[in-house]
Design a protein around this motif. Structure first.
Motif, PDB file in Angstrom:
ATOM      1  N   ILE A  22      14.422  22.340   9.723  1.00 58.26           N
ATOM      2  CA  ILE A  22      15.740  23.270  10.471  1.00 58.26           C
ATOM      3  C   ILE A  22      16.071  23.450   8.553  1.00 58.26           C
ATOM      4  CG2 ILE A  22      17.989  23.753  10.790  1.00 58.26           C
ATOM      5  CD1 ILE A  22      17.672  21.817  13.424  1.00 58.26           C
ATOM      6  N   HIS A  23      15.867  24.845   8.218  1.00 59.45           N
ATOM      7  CA  HIS A  23      16.249  25.336   7.245  1.00 59.45           C
ATOM      8  C   HIS A  23      18.092  25.789   7.036  1.00 59.45           C
ATOM      9  CE1 HIS A  23      16.723  28.739   4.405  1.00 59.45           C
ATOM     10  NE2 HIS A  23      16.452  27.305   2.925  1.00 59.45           N
ATOM     11  N   THR A  24      18.620  24.901   6.826  1.00 58.97           N
ATOM     12  CA  THR A  24      20.462  25.050   7.006  1.00 58.97           C
ATOM     13  C   THR A  24      21.124  25.828   6.016  1.00 58.97           C
ATOM     14  OG1 THR A  24      20.457  22.805   5.954  1.00 58.97           O
ATOM     15  CG2 THR A  24      20.024  22.483   8.452  1.00 58.97           C
ATOM     16  N   THR A  28      18.067  23.808   1.383  1.00 55.51           N
ATOM     17  CA  THR A  28      18.695  22.351   1.977  1.00 55.51           C
ATOM     18  C   THR A  28      18.376  22.415   3.093  1.00 55.51           C
ATOM     19  OG1 THR A  28      20.277  24.081   2.885  1.00 55.51           O
ATOM     20  CG2 THR A  28      20.965  22.251   0.945  1.00 55.51           C
ATOM     21  N   TYR A  29      17.200  21.606   3.931  1.00 54.83           N
ATOM     22  CA  TYR A  29      16.513  21.516   5.026  1.00 54.83           C
ATOM     23  C   TYR A  29      17.028  19.912   5.800  1.00 54.83           C
ATOM     24  CZ  TYR A  29      13.591  24.140   2.721  1.00 54.83           C
ATOM     25  OH  TYR A  29      13.279  25.823   2.180  1.00 54.83           O
ATOM     26  N   SER A  30      17.239  20.018   6.803  1.00 58.54           N
ATOM     27  CA  SER A  30      17.541  18.643   8.246  1.00 58.54           C
ATOM     28  C   SER A  30      15.802  18.237   9.021  1.00 58.54           C
ATOM     29  CB  SER A  30      18.584  18.641   8.507  1.00 58.54           C
ATOM     30  OG  SER A  30      19.524  19.750   8.259  1.00 58.54           O
ATOM     31  N   GLN A  64      17.941  13.984   4.845  1.00 59.58           N
ATOM     32  CA  GLN A  64      18.029  15.797   4.492  1.00 59.58           C
ATOM     33  C   GLN A  64      17.607  16.039   3.328  1.00 59.58           C
ATOM     34  OE1 GLN A  64      20.550  17.744   5.829  1.00 59.58           O
ATOM     35  NE2 GLN A  64      20.583  15.838   7.647  1.00 59.58           N
TER      36      GLN A  64
END
Length: 90
Positions: A22-24, A28-30, A64
């Motif tokens: 997921i592009h948060t 940043t990504y999860s 993360q």
């Protein structure tokens, strides 16, 4: 556990052990994997030159990832959306 994620947070290539990304936010990504990786070592490599990357996991099955570059004017870290390659070694 290894794979490449695209700038939008879509798994581009890799093992089936990467379940989702997921592009948060900017840079940043999860990334969710199929098992608890609390005691494992995530390593991330940015796919573009002059882009830095870091990966960490505190507990559970989510890693993360942060991508950034140093702005040439301000010399401050600036988030960057790009491809990255993530590996998790247990």
């Amino acid at each position: 556990i290894a794979g490449m994620v695209d700038p939008n947070g879509v798994i581009f290539a890799g093992s089936s052990r990467l379940l989702s990304a997921i592009h948060t936010g900017l840079g940043t990504y999860s990334v969710t994997v199929d098992s608890d990786v609390s005691y494992c070592t995530p390593t991330v490599t940015a796919y573009s030159g002059y882009v830095y990357a870091s990966a960490y996991n505190f507990n559970g099955s989510t890693v993360q990832v942060t991508l950034w570059y140093l702005d040439s004017t301000t010399h401050l870290p600036t988030g960057y959306d790009g491809y990255f390659y993530l590996t998790v070694n247990c």
